[in-house]
Design an enzyme around this catalytic site. Structure first.
Site, PDB file in Angstrom:
ATOM      1  N   LYS A 146     -12.912   2.580  -2.893  1.00 31.59           N
ATOM      2  CA  LYS A 146     -14.052   2.945  -2.045  1.00 31.59           C
ATOM      3  C   LYS A 146     -15.093   3.706  -2.872  1.00 31.59           C
ATOM      4  O   LYS A 146     -16.286   3.473  -2.767  1.00 31.59           O
ATOM      5  CB  LYS A 146     -13.585   3.825  -0.872  1.00 31.59           C
ATOM      6  CG  LYS A 146     -12.810   3.076   0.211  1.00 31.59           C
ATOM      7  CD  LYS A 146     -12.434   4.007   1.371  1.00 31.59           C
ATOM      8  CE  LYS A 146     -11.505   3.324   2.367  1.00 31.59           C
ATOM      9  NZ  LYS A 146     -10.998   4.192   3.413  1.00 31.59           N
ATOM     10  N   HIS A 150       6.648 -27.348   1.982  1.00 37.90           N
ATOM     11  CA  HIS A 150       5.816 -28.432   1.453  1.00 37.90           C
ATOM     12  C   HIS A 150       4.716 -27.856   0.581  1.00 37.90           C
ATOM     13  O   HIS A 150       3.674 -28.486   0.382  1.00 37.90           O
ATOM     14  CB  HIS A 150       5.244 -29.248   2.611  1.00 37.90           C
ATOM     15  CG  HIS A 150       6.339 -29.814   3.460  1.00 37.90           C
ATOM     16  ND1 HIS A 150       6.872 -31.065   3.253  1.00 37.90           N
ATOM     17  CD2 HIS A 150       7.055 -29.256   4.460  1.00 37.90           C
ATOM     18  CE1 HIS A 150       7.862 -31.264   4.125  1.00 37.90           C
ATOM     19  NE2 HIS A 150       7.991 -30.171   4.865  1.00 37.90           N
ATOM     20  N   GLU A 164       0.843  -1.201   0.000  1.00 36.45           N
ATOM     21  CA  GLU A 164       0.000   0.000   0.000  1.00 36.45           C
ATOM     22  C   GLU A 164       0.881   1.256   0.000  1.00 36.45           C
ATOM     23  O   GLU A 164       0.482   2.307  -0.489  1.00 36.45           O
ATOM     24  CB  GLU A 164      -0.942  -0.011   1.213  1.00 36.45           C
ATOM     25  CG  GLU A 164      -2.189   0.833   1.013  1.00 36.45           C
ATOM     26  CD  GLU A 164      -3.247   0.604   2.068  1.00 36.45           C
ATOM     27  OE1 GLU A 164      -3.984  -0.400   1.978  1.00 36.45           O
ATOM     28  OE2 GLU A 164      -3.342   1.416   3.008  1.00 36.45           O
TER      29      GLU A 164
HETATM   30  O1  PA5 Z   1      -3.279   2.144   5.687  1.00 33.68           O
HETATM   31  C1  PA5 Z   1      -4.304   2.746   5.399  1.00 33.68           C
HETATM   32  O2  PA5 Z   1      -4.365   3.971   5.370  1.00 33.68           O
HETATM   33  C2  PA5 Z   1      -5.574   1.998   5.078  1.00 33.68           C
HETATM   34  O3  PA5 Z   1      -5.338   0.624   4.951  1.00 33.68           O
HETATM   35  C3  PA5 Z   1      -6.603   2.237   6.174  1.00 33.68           C
HETATM   36  O4  PA5 Z   1      -6.066   1.817   7.382  1.00 33.68           O
HETATM   37  C4  PA5 Z   1      -7.912   1.486   5.897  1.00 33.68           C
HETATM   38  O5  PA5 Z   1      -8.454   1.918   4.668  1.00 33.68           O
HETATM   39  C5  PA5 Z   1      -8.915   1.722   7.018  1.00 33.68           C
HETATM   40  O6  PA5 Z   1      -9.153   3.084   7.168  1.00 33.68           O
HETATM   41  P1  PA5 Z   1      -9.803   3.655   8.481  1.00 33.68           P
HETATM   42  O7  PA5 Z   1      -8.876   3.430   9.612  1.00 33.68           O
HETATM   43  O8  PA5 Z   1      -9.990   5.120   8.168  1.00 33.68           O
HETATM   44  O9  PA5 Z   1     -11.107   2.958   8.687  1.00 33.68           O
END
Ligand code: PA5
Length: 522
Positions: free
Chosen positions: A455, A352, A323
């Protein structure tokens, strides 16, 4: 290479941090002199950028934010007394709340004490807490037994709630969302709240929120009088939030050593500030990634911890790395399609499974072994003079050697044991390596436009689903006709898939199967 050449190389490319009992061995990567010389200037720039970041510069330019996860374990480094006080107050609040829960000063509505913890969150608000809970938890001995909901899967909700069963009344629910508006987390919260209602219990009297002040979640928690609300800040990203309240609260409630986690991370932070590639394990990692992948993600990183409790490390790293580094544009706005693919599970189990391909098949990877020195458990001899732990260790060394013989590169990280300090150190190591590597390849590691795009697309499909439902008539029609009636004639495939889903969930009637099927109002 002769054995004595390799020994020289090993001594040069192994970096030890005695205070943490940690070491990294990069001798099985191809870090040769010309490469190191070529990367010297970019690495110096990466160190300078990291120093500026830690000093409070805007290191996430797209969102115009500071990036402050390093301050969480050294609050004195935070730029300004206000931030420092906020970090210290949050940590004190976590400890106090966990202490009150353990001592049953904070207790459930109708039971004597909390015995279970249900964490609801997703992505950065779940993967770190899950990794740490699994790595450090002691089933049967944890203060609160942890459970997690990290999706919007109704079956998933039902499974976790079934696992809790009558213990729901002794369950403390921690809802974590930095934005406070993530649909999966909101839906999980609604499912859990409904289960409490069904059990004749007040959800609010079992619920805690971790979110930014003023978010939808924060407002709800305040309005409904939840047990407690804890802060998130815009300068801590989701995937680097494990050592904020996001990770520390569940860990403290579970009864884990959060000072150890913070101390281990702080120790690793100190070591990874050293502007010398050979003495800085995060720099060695970042350079190794660059060398192995050509700086363009040309190979995947396979993470292989030889320890069951580190099972979720690869999942946690998959998010942290992919990410952060998986970006279409670089910092100057040019299209680069960057990234570093991460997958893995654990050794020796994976020997394995897919290790056959790693050894003999496609060469598009490098491995990262995690070696734990102390065997743990019982020193049971499985053969004269040989323990199960000897096997685990031997299999790690054997696999590493077998890969090397066939030209497959690997890194080895060694820790003395899996405890709070080493887990904190591993988290800090990879956080820093990601930051340094992002500088080397020139991307913003601290935003996630792709996640936001997903999203938005989901929201658009739910709007379309509403139109499709409204367009259904008592007379069955095929997908193109319904798409036209819904005002979206160009979206026939999406309309058809939504119709299949609506039929399967009892909200439409289907005649036939496949694209020729016809659908009607129920
Ligand atoms: O690392 C990130 O920014 C994302 O993976 C968020 O943690 C994820 O989208 C969840 O977001 P939030 O904490 O606003 O619910």
């Amino acid at each position: 290479m002769t054995s004595s050449d390799h020994w020289d190389r090993f001594r040069r490319l192994r970096c030890d941090l005695p205070a943490l009992g940690f070491s990294i061995d990069a001798s099985r990567m191809e870090l040769d002199e010309p490469f190191l010389a070529r990367l010297a200037a970019p690495l110096a720039r990466a160190f300078a950028a990291m120093k500026a970041l830690e000093g409070g510069a805007i290191a996430n330019p797209d969102e115009q934010r500071m990036v402050g996860h390093y301050w969480l374990r050294a609050p004195a480094l935070a730029p300004g007394a206000e931030l420092r006080a906020a970090i210290e107050a949050a940590l004190a609040a976590v400890k106090k709340f966990a202490g009150d829960v353990h001592a049953a000063r904070v207790r459930p509505e109708k039971a004597a004490r909390f015995t279970r913890l249900l964490c609801v969150g997703i992505g950065g608000s779940a993967l770190g807490p899950m990794f740490v809970a699994e790595a450090l938890g002691q089933p049967g001995r944890d203060q609160l037994a942890p459970h997690f909901l990290d999706n919007t899967d109704p079956d998933g909700f039902a499974r976790v709630l079934a696992r809790l069963g009558p213990a729901l009344g002794e369950t403390l629910v921690v809802i974590t969302s930095k934005s406070g508006g993530t649909p999966e987390t909101r839906n999980g919260m609604l499912a859990v709240a409904a289960a409490f209602r069904l059990a004749g219990l007040s959800f609010a009297r079992h619920a805690v929120a971790v979110t930014q002040a003023g978010s939808a979640l924060d407002r709800r928690a305040e309005a409904d009088g939840w047990l407690a609300r804890f802060p998130m800040w815009d300068w801590v990203g989701g995937r680097t939030s494990e050592l904020s309240v996001v990770g520390l609260l569940p860990a403290a409630l579970q009864g884990l050593d959060i000072d150890g986690l913070l101390g281990g991370a702080a120790g690793m932070d100190e070591a990874t500030r050293i502007a010398d590639a050979f003495r800085n394990p995060a720099a060695l990692l970042a350079l190794s990634w660059y060398q192995a992948t050509g700086g363009v993600g040309g190979k995947a990183m396979v993470v292989l911890p030889y320890k069951d409790s580190l099972l979720l490390l690869s999942r946690y790293l998959q998010q942290l790395v992919m990410e952060s580094l998986g970006k279409r544009l670089d910092l100057t706005g040019h299209r680069v399609d960057q990234g570093l693919t991460v997958y893995g599970n654990k050794g020796s189990t994976d020997q394995h499974a897919y290790v056959q391909q790693l050894r003999d098949g496609l060469p598009g990877f490098f491995a990262t072994f995690v070696r734990v020195l102390e065997p743990g458990g019982e020193p049971l001899e499985v053969e004269p003079g040989v323990t199960a732990g000897d096997y685990l260790h031997g299999l790690l060394l054997g696999t590493r050697a077998a890969l090397f013989e066939n030209g497959r590169a690997s890194l080895t990280l060694t820790v003395p044991r899996v405890d709070a300090r080493t887990v904190g150190a591993l988290i800090a190591l990879f956080e820093r390596a990601v930051g340094l590597y992002a500088s080397l390849i020139g991307v913003n590691a601290y935003h996630q436009p792709g996640v936001e795009a997903g999203k938005k697309a989901a929201t658009a499909l739910l709007t379309l689903q509403g139109k499709v439902l409204a367009a259904l008539t008592p007379e069955p029609r095929d997908a193109p006709a319904i798409a036209a009636a819904a005002g979206t004639p160009d979206d026939v495939e999406a309309v058809f898939l939504l119709l299949e889903h609506l039929a399967a969930s009892g909200r439409a009637r289907a005649e036939g199967v496949g694209p020729a099927a016809r659908f009607a109002r129920r």
